[in-house]
Scaffold this active site. Structure first.
Site, PDB file in Angstrom:
ATOM      1  N   GLY A 156       0.856  -1.187   0.000  1.00 48.55           N
ATOM      2  CA  GLY A 156       0.000   0.000   0.000  1.00 48.55           C
ATOM      3  C   GLY A 156       0.889   1.233   0.000  1.00 48.55           C
ATOM      4  N   ARG A 157       0.311   2.350   0.403  1.00 52.11           N
ATOM      5  CA  ARG A 157       1.058   3.613   0.347  1.00 52.11           C
ATOM      6  C   ARG A 157       2.403   3.539   1.077  1.00 52.11           C
ATOM      7  NH1 ARG A 157      -3.969   4.910   1.850  1.00 52.11           N
ATOM      8  NH2 ARG A 157      -5.265   6.198   0.484  1.00 52.11           N
ATOM      9  N   ILE A 158       2.382   3.002   2.301  1.00 54.06           N
ATOM     10  CA  ILE A 158       3.621   3.038   3.097  1.00 54.06           C
ATOM     11  C   ILE A 158       4.647   2.041   2.549  1.00 54.06           C
ATOM     12  CG2 ILE A 158       4.616   2.814   5.413  1.00 54.06           C
ATOM     13  CD1 ILE A 158       1.890   3.704   6.548  1.00 54.06           C
ATOM     14  N   THR A 235       6.584  -2.257  11.345  1.00 51.46           N
ATOM     15  CA  THR A 235       5.974  -0.965  11.704  1.00 51.46           C
ATOM     16  C   THR A 235       4.476  -1.018  11.381  1.00 51.46           C
ATOM     17  OG1 THR A 235       6.547  -0.074   9.522  1.00 51.46           O
ATOM     18  CG2 THR A 235       8.064   0.417  11.326  1.00 51.46           C
ATOM     19  N   ARG A 237       1.453  -3.720  12.484  1.00 50.66           N
ATOM     20  CA  ARG A 237       0.722  -3.962  13.719  1.00 50.66           C
ATOM     21  C   ARG A 237       1.375  -5.160  14.403  1.00 50.66           C
ATOM     22  NH1 ARG A 237      -0.997   0.421  13.313  1.00 50.66           N
ATOM     23  NH2 ARG A 237      -3.160   1.162  13.347  1.00 50.66           N
ATOM     24  N   GLU A 266       0.119  -3.899  23.108  1.00 54.13           N
ATOM     25  CA  GLU A 266       0.733  -2.583  23.293  1.00 54.13           C
ATOM     26  C   GLU A 266       0.104  -1.926  24.509  1.00 54.13           C
ATOM     27  OE1 GLU A 266       0.731  -0.107  19.815  1.00 54.13           O
ATOM     28  OE2 GLU A 266       1.835  -1.594  18.656  1.00 54.13           O
ATOM     29  N   HIS A 285       5.632   2.507  19.080  1.00 57.32           N
ATOM     30  CA  HIS A 285       4.614   2.820  18.068  1.00 57.32           C
ATOM     31  C   HIS A 285       4.655   4.312  17.703  1.00 57.32           C
ATOM     32  CE1 HIS A 285       0.508   1.318  16.391  1.00 57.32           C
ATOM     33  NE2 HIS A 285       1.076   2.186  15.570  1.00 57.32           N
TER      34      HIS A 285
HETATM   35  C1  GLV Z   1      -0.557   4.091  13.145  1.00 61.68           C
HETATM   36  O1  GLV Z   1      -0.154   3.002  13.382  1.00 61.68           O
HETATM   37  C2  GLV Z   1      -1.666   4.340  12.276  1.00 61.68           C
HETATM   38  O2  GLV Z   1      -2.375   3.385  11.928  1.00 61.68           O
HETATM   39  O3  GLV Z   1      -1.897   5.507  11.947  1.00 61.68           O
END
Ligand code: GLV
Length: 324
Positions: A156-158, A235, A237, A266, A285
């Site tokens: 996806g974007r990230i 990064t 979940r 978390e 996070h």
């Molecule tokens: C951070 O983890 C988000 O989902 O914005």
């Protein structure tokens, strides 16, 4: 007519809250820690909207107690803390904050990858522990990043933004994704099945949302496929990785190291064995945590609430089916 009521589950910049307050009555949770579930449960009956964070569980029980609720706005791109299926059934739009945090989060994923590869947290501790006595040919040697193979799981974007950064380091890029994507070719990346990606990558970076299908996507079998010199970066979940399997892999040299911005649960328990390992870097996070980006996320979350209260379409809605 009485004003709409909105609960904001954490303090946000005052000017952004002031803008929201022009449209409704707001109740802002002032504590540093999230409101306990019973507080949300008790308030929700009276609310027209809720602006929540990923730390707040908005499940079917909460939604069942919310006869007036017209909008749920999550200040996050991920929304696994919300029962979106149930909200959709009840006709409640759910908003999130995509786009504005892409580059900041990708910067961070790369920063984490580099700090684990080059052992920066360990090196800082070494200096603080007064162990720096001389320049030494082998001390604190890490792994090269340039020219190595990066496996991006989820595109996806990230994931795409991380892959773009990897180009700058002359990395070979492998991608595992279900959707067709021209950017894979544009980046000179190669699309492969997950098993192949795990076998061939020096770095594996996770960028999938947490769903039933991705829960423990990386567990014993997957870690066994990875190189003994490989580094896992999460990064996405915490629940995407089986923590016990990761601990086993890190302590038996199945993989070299890991960098975790997210954990399950978390916050991670201070007694968690992962925190005893030098080859596991854990941070709280913070991938999207730049001052500018967190502000944009708050703005977007407020825009979604306002649109929902006014009966408009949320600018960034995760369940547009509610409008059909
Ligand atoms: C951070 O983890 C988000 O989902 O914005």
């Amino acid at each position: 007519m009485s004003r709409a009521k909105v609960f904001v589950t954490r303090q946000l910049p005052q000017d952004i809250l002031d803008r929201l307050a022009q449209h409704c009555e707001i109740d802002v949770w002032d504590d540093f820690l999230p409101p306990p579930p019973d507080v949300i449960q008790q308030k929700i009956g009276d609310l027209d909207g809720i602006l929540c964070l990923l730390t707040d569980q908005i499940d079917s029980t909460v939604i069942d107690n919310a006869p007036k609720l017209r909008v749920i706005s999550n200040m996050a791109v991920g929304y696994d803390n919300i029962d979106v299926t149930y909200a959709t059934e009840k006709g409640i739009p759910v908003g999130n904050t995509p786009g504005v945090l892409t580059e900041t989060s990708a910067d961070f994923a790369f920063a984490l990858l580099m700090s684990v590869a080059r052992r920066i947290p360990e090196a800082q501790q070494y200096v603080r522990d007064d162990q720096w006595k001389t320049w030494h040919p082998t001390v604190l040697s890490g792994q090269d990043i340039y020219g190595a193979t990066l496996g991006v799981v989820g595109f996806g974007r990230i994931g795409q933004a991380v892959a773009r950064r990897a180009r700058g380091f002359n990395m070979n890029i492998l991608v595992n994704t279900r959707s067709d994507n021209d950017i894979i070719d544009e980046l000179g990346a190669e699309r492969v099945e997950l098993d192949e990606l795990l076998q061939r990558s020096d770095y594996v970076s996770l960028h999938v949302p947490l769903t039933d299908a991705t829960h423990h996507l990386i567990s014993h079998n997957e870690l066994k496929l990875m190189k003994s010199t490989a580094i896992l970066i999460n990064t996405a979940r915490g629940g995407v990785v089986d923590s016990q399997a990761l601990y086993d892999a890190l302590t038996t040299n199945e993989i070299l190291a890991a960098g975790l911005d997210v954990t399950d649960p978390e916050p991670i328990s201070i007694d968690d064995p992962l925190l005893t390992l030098n080859n596991c870097v854990v941070v709280p996070h913070i991938a999207s945590a730049s001052v500018a980006t967190r502000r944009k996320m708050a703005e977007m979350a407020v825009d979604n609430i306002i649109a929902g209260l006014m009966g408009g379409t949320l600018p960034t809605c995760v369940n547009p089916r509610v409008y059909k």
